[in-house]
Write a protein that holds these residues in place. Structure first.
Motif: not given
Length: 195
Positions: A94-97, A117-119, A128-129
């Motif tokens: 997940i990507t947070i800008t 939430y990724t795992r 991975i966050l």
């Protein structure tokens, strides 16, 4: 906790009152993910039992720690989940800008709860966050379920942590950071399968 118990026995006094029990129980539930993480040893449950018997305010802790996210957190979560990417069914990111943080009026430090939430996707071994702190600075949080030592991956990027939870910072664009960290995780998973 163990130091206080030993001191209580040695001095024949009671130190752990309701307030101290509550503080210790807070540390216990956060370190064990409310008794879900692999570091939850049987002694953790014994400690919990003793702290509860000394008056730890379990319900208050659970509400304040796990059930009190601000509305903006959920707005960001919705946006962040739209970036969810799964690679080979084993790696999720997940990507947070920084723009997402600004748009949802939420602090960089208040979104680490999104990492699970990724795992927690069926079949995924490593989550991975990626959080963009500023231009060309991306904080990476890594979590694994069973066999990947994410501390080794983080260490290869000058980070650190534990076998199942680690992190690092990559000084690059968020796109490049994602490419680099996913490649490293793919290599690690392939290496672990070959061992």
């Amino acid at each position: 906790y163990n130091l206080l118990i030993e001191y209580e026995k040695k001095e024949n006094i009671n130190i752990i009152d309701e307030d101290i029990a509550t503080c210790l129980y807070t540390g216990l539930v956060t370190d064990t993910g409310n008794f879900v993480y692999s570091n939850t040893h049987p002694s953790s449950f014994e400690m919990a039992k003793e702290l509860l018997s000394k008056g730890a305010k379990k319900d208050t802790i659970i509400q304040k720690v796990f059930q009190s996210n601000p509305y903006n957190y959920y707005k960001l979560l919705g946006e962040a989940l739209n970036t969810l990417d799964v690679v080979d069914g084993k790696i999720a990111s997940i990507t947070i800008t920084k723009e997402m943080l600004k748009r949802n009026v939420i602090s960089f430090n208040d979104v680490d709860g999104i990492t699970p939430y990724t795992r927690d996707i069926e079949g995924v071994e490593v989550g991975i966050l990626l959080k963009e702190k500023k231009e060309n600075e991306v904080k990476i949080s890594l979590r694994s379920k069973n066999y990947v030592d994410v501390s080794k991956i983080a260490k290869s990027f000058n980070g650190g942590g534990h076998i199942r939870a680690a992190g690092c910072t990559i000084y690059s664009s968020i796109e490049d950071a994602k490419k680099k960290i996913v490649e490293a995780v793919v290599k690690s998973i392939q290496g672990d399968k070959n061992e």
